[in-house]
Design an enzyme around this catalytic site. Structure first.
Site, mmCIF file in Angstrom:
data_model
loop_
_atom_site.group_PDB
_atom_site.id
_atom_site.type_symbol
_atom_site.label_atom_id
_atom_site.label_comp_id
_atom_site.label_asym_id
_atom_site.label_seq_id
_atom_site.Cartn_x
_atom_site.Cartn_y
_atom_site.Cartn_z
ATOM 1 N N LYS A 179 2.915 -9.474 -0.639
ATOM 2 C CA LYS A 179 2.632 -10.238 -1.852
ATOM 3 C C LYS A 179 2.676 -9.304 -3.043
ATOM 4 O O LYS A 179 2.340 -8.123 -2.926
ATOM 5 C CB LYS A 179 1.234 -10.877 -1.776
ATOM 6 C CG LYS A 179 1.071 -12.054 -2.710
ATOM 7 C CD LYS A 179 1.663 -13.303 -2.091
ATOM 8 C CE LYS A 179 1.386 -14.553 -2.857
ATOM 9 N NZ LYS A 179 1.571 -15.743 -2.002
HETATM 10 N N1 GLU Z 1 4.358 -18.020 -2.523
HETATM 11 C C1 GLU Z 1 4.670 -18.882 -1.431
HETATM 12 C C2 GLU Z 1 3.593 -18.799 -0.378
HETATM 13 O O1 GLU Z 1 2.481 -18.405 -0.636
HETATM 14 C C3 GLU Z 1 6.080 -18.687 -0.908
HETATM 15 C C4 GLU Z 1 6.397 -17.325 -0.375
HETATM 16 C C5 GLU Z 1 7.867 -17.145 -0.032
HETATM 17 O O2 GLU Z 1 8.644 -18.089 -0.106
HETATM 18 O O3 GLU Z 1 8.210 -16.005 0.315
HETATM 19 O O4 GLU Z 1 3.803 -19.190 0.738
#
Ligand code: GLU
Length: 420
Positions: A106
């Site tokens: 993240k």
């Molecule tokens: N931000 C989204 C999540 O928390 C998508 C992450 C992604 O597609 O890599 O799942």
């Protein structure tokens, strides 16, 4: 006074409990107790008025055992390192629960993006990308949208990375604009996944979708789409909210009209002209409102020890990441409330991110029907695997989901062994 909420502690508590339930020994999960790699950056941005501001940013890779690290990029004024660590760990488990070949990561920048001009936002994104460059790449770590970021931001990341590489690299990021390699259906994917999970869950319990009273906290990318699709499937959306507050209408809200109103940048629900039957409520009141099914689809730490006892909904489907604290979880369980956990319920986004990355690597394009159909198949498969695990161990769906994921992650670790 209660200790301040630490989402990473919350993650550890849940993960370790699931590991014990599976009979794992500490050696099996010791390397999941901290992220593999953490990068903190200070991002200087020249503002439109000539001043210089320096923003705090992170990219944290929790695990790469099952494949490249994968996870969104969040722009929010309140982010801190423990939140990003937790969000990265949840991505590891989310990718494992739906069985796509990724680890978890993240990124975040501590900024309120609504206070920046487009130019400032672009410069911030480009400089942040340059600073995390050694970590990312289609085979290393692939960012995507999250709270406060969108397809435009992903497009700037793709271009910045490509400029450094000297060739165009669409697979470095997902959730891009469709014209530069984004996938059809990606924007709606998380909300669509929530709808599939709600549908499967109600089906299992023999509850008809038609007339089920739903409250949705957060009408952003996830909650907005989930509300629309659930409304289309016959649910009655009795409450919905955004950052400015919410509306409650026992007769059901006109979700398409609200979504159309909010589709313009800068508009807020508090300025929407609601019918006389609708009552203005706060976000806190929404969580406690009279409904059958609650979808928290905003931020973490919403259902806590202090309000869990007041939740009237019998079913909570987590559209957001980490909306329920471990303490609140225990209270909900005691009260017989059922929680469909985030790592399953909101996995639709990363599933279609995976499809986007696959399309980029193969230089081809799926039509939207194929994207949605394949998403549905994966969500149903994951739902059933979690359901079966939950039933077998007579536990909560959160434990069931963590157990499914942990088995996959620890198996990959065992097969690979510890280097050197
Ligand atoms: N931000 C989204 C999540 O928390 C998508 C992450 C992604 O597609 O890599 O799942």
């Amino acid at each position: 006074m209660a200790a301040p909420f630490n989402p990473y502690d919350n993650y550890l508590e849940v993960m370790e409990r699931a590991a014990k339930m599976l009979g794992l020994v500490p050696n099996d999960y010791a390397s999941l107790q901290q992220p593999e790699r953490e990068l903190k950056v200070s991002i200087p941005v020249e503002m439109d008025d000539g001043s210089l501001r320096v923003f705090e940013g992170y990219r944290i890779q929790h695990s790469s055992s099952r494949g490249p690290c994968k996870g969104g990029l969040r722009y929010h004024q309140d982010v801190d390192v423990d939140e990003v660590k937790a969000l990265a760990a949840w991505m590891t488990f989310k990718c494992a629960v739906v069985n796509i070949p990724y680890g978890g990561a993240k990124g975040a920048v501590k900024v309120d993006p609504s206070t920046l001009s487009l130019n400032e936002l672009k410069n911030l994104t480009r400089r942040y990308t340059a600073m995390i460059l050694p970590l990312i790449g289609p085979e290393r770590d692939i960012p995507a949208p999250d709270v406060g970021t969108n397809a435009d931001v992903m497009g700037w990341i793709m271009d910045t990375y490509s400029m450094f590489m000297g060739f165009t690299s669409p697979g470095v990021v997902t959730g891009k604009p469709v014209d530069i390699g984004g996938s059809l259906g990606r924007r709606e994917a998380t909300g669509r996944g929530v709808m599939f999970v709600v549908r499967e869950y109600l089906h299992r319990r023999g509850i008809p979708m038609i007339g089920t009273r739903v409250a949705v906290q957060g009408l952003g990318n996830v909650g907005g789409t989930a509300a629309l699709l659930l409304h289309r499937e016959g649910c009655r959306i009795v409450a919905a909210s955004d950052v400015s507050g919410g509306l409650y209408d026992a007769k059901g809200l006109d979700v398409p009209a609200i979504a159309a109103y909010l589709s313009q940048r800068g508009r807020l629900l508090k300025d929407y002209e609601a019918p006389a039957t609708a009552k203005r409520i706060t976000n806190a009141e929404l969580l406690e409102c009279d409904c059958d099914l609650l979808v928290p689809a905003a931020l973490e730490n919403q259902i806590t020890a202090s309000n869990a006892g007041k939740v009237k909904a019998g079913i909570v489907v987590e559209g957001a990441n980490g909306p329920t604290t471990a303490e609140a979880d225990a209270i909900l369980e005691r009260l017989g409330k059922k929680v469909v956990p985030d790592i399953l319920a909101n996995a639709g986004g990363v599933v279609v991110s995976y499809f986007e990355w696959v399309q980029n690597i193969q230089s081809l394009m799926w039509d939207e029907e194929e994207v949605n159909r394949t998403l549905e198949k994966i969500m149903i498969r994951a739902f059933n695997e979690v359901w079966d695990k939950t039933t077998k161990h007579d536990t909560t769906m959160r434990m069931g989901a963590y157990m499914v994921a942990l088995e996959r992650i620890t198996k990959a670790k065992r097969i690979r062994g510890v280097f050197p």
